[in-house]
Motif scaffolding. Sequence first.
Motif, PDB file in Angstrom:
ATOM      1  N   SER A 150      37.362  36.765  46.366  1.00  0.00           N
ATOM      2  CA  SER A 150      39.067  36.580  45.998  1.00  0.00           C
ATOM      3  C   SER A 150      39.281  35.011  47.242  1.00  0.00           C
ATOM      4  O   SER A 150      38.092  35.659  47.894  1.00  0.00           O
ATOM      5  CB  SER A 150      39.900  37.401  46.108  1.00  0.00           C
ATOM      6  N   THR A 178      32.567  42.944  41.674  1.00  0.00           N
ATOM      7  CA  THR A 178      34.105  43.952  41.922  1.00  0.00           C
ATOM      8  C   THR A 178      35.166  42.877  41.631  1.00  0.00           C
ATOM      9  O   THR A 178      35.030  41.845  40.803  1.00  0.00           O
ATOM     10  CB  THR A 178      33.652  43.163  44.144  1.00  0.00           C
ATOM     11  N   LYS A 179      36.492  43.600  42.096  1.00  0.00           N
ATOM     12  CA  LYS A 179      37.544  42.661  41.657  1.00  0.00           C
ATOM     13  C   LYS A 179      37.334  41.467  42.328  1.00  0.00           C
ATOM     14  O   LYS A 179      37.383  41.245  43.445  1.00  0.00           O
ATOM     15  CB  LYS A 179      38.771  43.618  41.453  1.00  0.00           C
ATOM     16  N   TYR A 181      40.709  37.773  42.516  1.00  0.00           N
ATOM     17  CA  TYR A 181      41.335  37.008  42.238  1.00  0.00           C
ATOM     18  C   TYR A 181      41.978  35.527  43.094  1.00  0.00           C
ATOM     19  O   TYR A 181      41.337  35.358  43.935  1.00  0.00           O
ATOM     20  CB  TYR A 181      42.899  37.190  42.365  1.00  0.00           C
ATOM     21  N   THR A 207      36.815  39.988  34.019  1.00  0.00           N
ATOM     22  CA  THR A 207      37.546  40.132  34.681  1.00  0.00           C
ATOM     23  C   THR A 207      38.618  40.243  33.313  1.00  0.00           C
ATOM     24  O   THR A 207      38.548  40.411  32.100  1.00  0.00           O
ATOM     25  CB  THR A 207      37.836  39.507  35.964  1.00  0.00           C
ATOM     26  N   ASP A 211      44.111  40.492  36.822  1.00  0.00           N
ATOM     27  CA  ASP A 211      43.184  40.294  37.961  1.00  0.00           C
ATOM     28  C   ASP A 211      43.567  39.198  38.478  1.00  0.00           C
ATOM     29  O   ASP A 211      42.840  38.640  39.724  1.00  0.00           O
ATOM     30  CB  ASP A 211      42.741  41.450  37.733  1.00  0.00           C
ATOM     31  N   CYS A 212      43.291  38.617  37.091  1.00  0.00           N
ATOM     32  CA  CYS A 212      42.561  36.973  37.360  1.00  0.00           C
ATOM     33  C   CYS A 212      43.278  35.625  38.552  1.00  0.00           C
ATOM     34  O   CYS A 212      43.059  35.935  39.611  1.00  0.00           O
ATOM     35  CB  CYS A 212      42.241  36.560  36.070  1.00  0.00           C
TER      36      CYS A 212
END
Length: 658
Positions: A150, A178-179, A181, A207, A211-212
């Motif tokens: 992120s 993993t997430k 953003y 994604t 979330d992005c």
Amino acid sequence: MEDAFHLYTRTIKLSYQTIIERGMTMKHFRRLTFLLSFILILTAGGVVAMAANNGPCEDEEESYAYVQFYNSEKDDMIYVYSFRTPQEGIATSAKGAVYDKKTNTLTLTNCNMPDYMLSMNMMGDNFKIKLVGSSHIGMLCAWGYGYGGSVEIIGDGKLYVNEEQKKSDAIVLQPEGTKSYFRISGNAEVYVYAGKTDGSIVIADYTTVSDCFVVNGLTGLKKEQASEMRYDEIQAIIVDMENSHDCHVYTKGDNGKKYTVEDYVRTYYNDDGSIKAENVKGYTLYELMLMPGYTDKYYMREIDATDGVFDPEKYGYTDTEENVNGYSYRSTMPAKVYIDQNTGDRCVFMRDAVDDSYKEFENFKYDIKGELGDVTDKYGNVMSYCMVERSKDNVKFTDVEFYDPDYLLSQGYKISGELEYIKGLYKVYSNAKSAVLTSKTQTVCKHTSKVNKVTKKATMTTDGIITTTCKSCGKKLSTSKIAKVSTVKLSAVSCVYNGKVRTPAVQVKDSAGKALVKNTDYKVTYSAGRKSVGKYLVKVTFAGSKYSGSKRMAFEINPKGTTIVKKAAGKNSIAIRWSAQKVETSGYQIQCSTDSRFRKSNRTATLRNNATTYYKISKCNTGSVYYVRVRTYKNVKVSGKVVKIYSAWSKVVAIKAK
């Protein structure tokens, strides 16, 4: 499984950089990144995001946290932060970029790196970029590798990404399990530009929209279902048939395979370059794979290289007391299989040099001659080993053509394999060509105030560029060309000594025929002296805001010549007398020939005394006419070496020998 995870992750990073450098179409890139990203998820068993991924990750064995500027054209790498110590010679600081580990913040203060990609790896979910002033980068890319991917933009400054539109995409998120953003806070502004012909201002793998991107200014957001292409792939091998090896054959158990061994002697060195061990004996073990079309020729597939002496009985090998011809590879690589739709034949494309200079490469078609056999790696994956040879129809594609599947299909080639869609996984990207990303809604700028700036100076080989941007919002509106410099020459490259300083004029024009302005667009520097006979340099240095580079030229001051004042003929000889020329000379050169134009049968004599005014030429044929001329010369030093600089020849006189 962890090895496979690292392998596929590295593949994703390498493939994406390759796509950027080779200018692939975005359509192909989306297909390829779907494949790479989602193979990673499936292979790694669905990597789960770690909790509290704050701060750079510093406990990984194979991958690690870093912040890096990278220029693919220069192969230049600058680490602003790295958990591991960069290799010797790698820069560790960039002007205008400072990283603070305590706050996990990279501060960009008027950082001007428009030709560099800013890449972050495993820097955690709380990684921030603080903007001070105006900064410029070629691309922003955040990798996660299972630990954060992120970026949050903070501060009051501006960041311009891909404003020269050299890359396909401006901002790329690669969470890798993993997430991740991209977020903008406060008054920060990010100006993003997609590639000139294709690409996105932002793009993120597997994604969702929410979330992005947590920013305003995005338009044209798209969501595509993930797909995986299951390619048919072989290990394509070009065998070196020019050099054979006499291979002594061994077998092992009842697996039906043949093996051979070659001994070697090597030297080991310490890190400081000193010798650690000399004459270390060892051996290389090969599997002998029968080459298609032959009954007595084998391909030597290297299995292992080990120090020591090969003991067949100890390692379970049986000596067959048979010898065969073995051949090694000239080139080998994993290659996807294509189908030639005109013939139905299978083929591969391998990258090779266009000519012997090894400066230009293209993708040549290779026909599959036949199978050597299958090889199973330590993960249990089976790869078919095949001999290939350059196709006689000489089909080849540039990188741009080869990486565009639609183009290959139009030429009659389709890839062998099946496309499968993966439920619930998506890629998010934007079709907008440019945008101003902020934390607040932006008003539409009418671009009423414009600024012209030279973003690339013209040289003698390339045109320059003037970029027009909006003064209010900073958006690039247009570009115009500065014609390259094409003509740089002297009014004269030689002149005759007259005791005065000689200064030939310089003419400079661009490729459009326009004359450049002296002392504005260029400056001229002459060598000192320029009175005596000799060679002198003139340097033209391009200056100002539009031009850069330089060119060196040379001119000569030649000695004065002389004149033949008398001629005479004797028995089997001739003679001449000339006027003495002692000023700025070292001597004379006389040339005689039976050809009035001195194209053949020349006789040349060099006299080292400039006071000499008479010379006799013997061994002449009775009744033959001889043509004679004379010139002066002076010995001068040029770059530390003595060379002769000559005057023009005198008028030719004809003499008939008695």
